[in-house]
Design a protein around this motif. Structure first.
Motif, PDB file in Angstrom:
ATOM      1  N   THR A  58      -4.156  38.144 -24.448  1.00 40.70           N
ATOM      2  CA  THR A  58      -3.885  38.216 -25.798  1.00 40.70           C
ATOM      3  C   THR A  58      -3.226  36.786 -26.009  1.00 40.70           C
ATOM      4  O   THR A  58      -1.979  36.666 -25.488  1.00 40.70           O
ATOM      5  CB  THR A  58      -3.131  39.530 -26.462  1.00 40.70           C
ATOM      6  OG1 THR A  58      -3.787  40.594 -25.917  1.00 40.70           O
ATOM      7  CG2 THR A  58      -2.939  39.405 -27.666  1.00 40.70           C
TER       8      THR A  58
ATOM      9  N   VAL B 143      -3.097  48.208 -25.312  1.00 40.10           N
ATOM     10  CA  VAL B 143      -4.441  47.525 -24.534  1.00 40.10           C
ATOM     11  C   VAL B 143      -4.860  48.345 -23.621  1.00 40.10           C
ATOM     12  O   VAL B 143      -6.220  48.387 -23.681  1.00 40.10           O
ATOM     13  CB  VAL B 143      -3.679  46.056 -24.000  1.00 40.10           C
ATOM     14  CG1 VAL B 143      -4.897  45.621 -23.050  1.00 40.10           C
ATOM     15  CG2 VAL B 143      -3.248  45.035 -25.028  1.00 40.10           C
TER      16      VAL B 143
ATOM     17  N   HIS C  59      -7.471  38.660 -29.070  1.00 48.08           N
ATOM     18  CA  HIS C  59      -7.548  39.563 -27.806  1.00 48.08           C
ATOM     19  C   HIS C  59      -8.846  39.490 -27.072  1.00 48.08           C
ATOM     20  O   HIS C  59     -10.263  39.616 -27.454  1.00 48.08           O
ATOM     21  CB  HIS C  59      -7.420  41.195 -27.897  1.00 48.08           C
ATOM     22  CG  HIS C  59      -7.314  41.925 -26.770  1.00 48.08           C
ATOM     23  ND1 HIS C  59      -6.434  41.920 -26.065  1.00 48.08           N
ATOM     24  CD2 HIS C  59      -8.553  42.748 -26.345  1.00 48.08           C
ATOM     25  CE1 HIS C  59      -6.794  42.979 -24.893  1.00 48.08           C
ATOM     26  NE2 HIS C  59      -8.040  43.360 -25.293  1.00 48.08           N
TER      27      HIS C  59
ATOM     28  N   THR D 259      -7.375  41.326 -19.400  1.00 44.56           N
ATOM     29  CA  THR D 259      -7.274  40.980 -20.810  1.00 44.56           C
ATOM     30  C   THR D 259      -6.355  39.718 -20.890  1.00 44.56           C
ATOM     31  O   THR D 259      -5.295  39.588 -20.056  1.00 44.56           O
ATOM     32  CB  THR D 259      -6.847  42.179 -21.649  1.00 44.56           C
ATOM     33  OG1 THR D 259      -5.384  42.517 -21.392  1.00 44.56           O
ATOM     34  CG2 THR D 259      -7.583  43.368 -21.276  1.00 44.56           C
TER      35      THR D 259
END
Length: 410
Positions: A201, A124, A244, A199
């Motif tokens: 996921t 990532v 994601h 982020t």
């Protein structure tokens, strides 16, 4: 501990915004104006220095955001479906159970991953910062990663619960609204320092969506009024196994269960699991007190999750999918001013109010009815018209306390 602040500008004072040269190419970013914070710690041999630019970003990050060369850092809200194959995502839930201890962990840019989750954290990080990480101090650059597991409990399912105020709409199976930041600097110095990119996921299809609102906080926590104001744009991302989501690390976000897809939650008191893997991309600043996952706890992971194989290949594929497939939300919805059609188009509520802040009672995020745009799944970008009521406002309890103080002094 104490902090001292000083202003320093690398050149002429300028508002940092993107512009173009006559040939249509982006012009070089303007010089950064920096708020330099010297953090004096009696236990440290030298005071730590944190430099924040006029956008509230760590020194150097805005230059990467505004360039369009190989060092470009994309902080726009984007999604990549199937960044992880669904079967792989489902297999990782067991590792998340082992890592769900209430802490986040550090993986430096030069560190070698030791387990599946560290491989994915590195993937990532590289997907978002491969081109610009070399510009920053490697000792202060890397991925902060952690996991979130949210379940409905028999006691709390279907209810709106905030332990500080039962009237506030914060469901225990969701995630309260917040800003990602260096928690230690907030607690000890009252300073908001944010990751470059945040982020999420998703490792399953169930549970509350992530809502990202276009609202950034002030650098100094004491500037309470600057936390508040109208919000013009937000994105709602529903869980999908392997999906994601990435966004500017300064943005307000949370996971309101009331906005979940109807089919992703079950009847009241039925249990479900919302599993997410979170990675924050830090450039030029390592959050204090965030350390690598303990070596002695690696044995808690499945044997298949330890080591390089096959996770180095899985991570490389994940990085490539994010870089290649990430794009803007698939749908856009305009939310009109109150009194028009928004609340009548199947939303089922007039407004939702979410209390949040360090104590839970500093601010309230008011979300107007989103109609059926909130419950159809996918990823939706909402644009709020002036007068729609989407805003961060002062918590009512603070108004009452201030009013009581005024009466006492009169």
């Amino acid at each position: 501990r104490a902090w001292r602040a000083g202003m320093g500008a690398a050149g002429k004072r300028a508002r940092a915004k993107e512009s173009e040269t006559p040939d249509g190419n982006p012009s070089p970013p303007p010089p950064e104006e920096l708020l330099v914070l010297h953090l004096d710690d009696e236990d440290a041999s030298e005071p730590e220095e944190v430099a924040i630019d006029s956008h509230g970003r760590v020194r150097g990050v805005s230059a990467c955001v505004m360039t369009r060369d190989a060092h470009f850092l994309d902080v726009r809200t984007k999604v990549a479906t199937n960044a992880l194959p669904p079967a792989v995502a489902a297999d990782l839930v067991g590792d998340c159970e082992a890592a769900f201890v209430g802490d986040s962990f550090w993986l430096g840019v030069d560190a070698q991953p030791r387990c599946a989750l560290e491989h994915l954290a590195r993937a990532v990080f590289l997907a978002h910062a491969r081109g610009c990480a070399e510009r920053f101090d490697a000792k202060k650059t890397g991925a902060e990663w952690w996991v979130q597991l949210r379940r409905d409990t028999d006691e709390g399912a279907g209810e709106r619960v905030n332990p500080l105020n039962p009237d506030d709409a914060n469901h225990p199976a969701g995630v309260a609204f917040h800003w990602d930041k260096d928690e230690t600097l907030v607690d000890e110095y009252g300073i908001n320092v944010h990751p470059a990119v945040s982020t999420v996921t998703y490792l399953g299809d169930a549970g509350a969506p992530t809502m990202v609102a276009d609202k950034t906080p002030p650098v100094m926590y004491e500037d309470v009024s600057a936390f508040r104001g109208a919000i013009a744009n937000a994105v709602l991302s529903h869980p999908e196994k392997g999906k994601h989501l990435s966004f500017d690390g300064r943005m307000l976000h949370g996971a309101p269960r009331e906005l979940a897809r109807r089919e992703s939650v079950t009847e009241k008191n039925a249990k479900y699991l919302r599993a997410t893997f979170l990675v924050n991309v830090w450039l030029g600043h390592k959050p204090a007190d965030v350390e690598p996952f303990p070596a002695e706890a690696l044995g808690e992971f499945r044997e298949a999750s330890r080591g390089d194989e096959p996770w180095s290949e899985v991570a490389h594929a994940m990085e490539e999918r994010i870089r290649r497939n990430a794009g803007p939300p698939s749908r856009r919805v305009d939310v009109e001013a109150r009194g028009r059609s928004a609340a009548a188009e199947g939303g089922g509520y007039e407004t939702l109010e979410y209390a949040f802040g360090e104590t839970g009672t500093e601010h309230v995020f008011v979300v107007p009815s989103l109609g059926d745009g909130a419950s159809r799944g996918g990823t939706v970008a909402f644009r709020f018209a002036s007068g729609s009521g989407c805003a961060v406002v002062e918590h009512p309890s603070r108004k009452r306390r201030r009013s009581a103080r005024g009466k006492k002094g009169s």
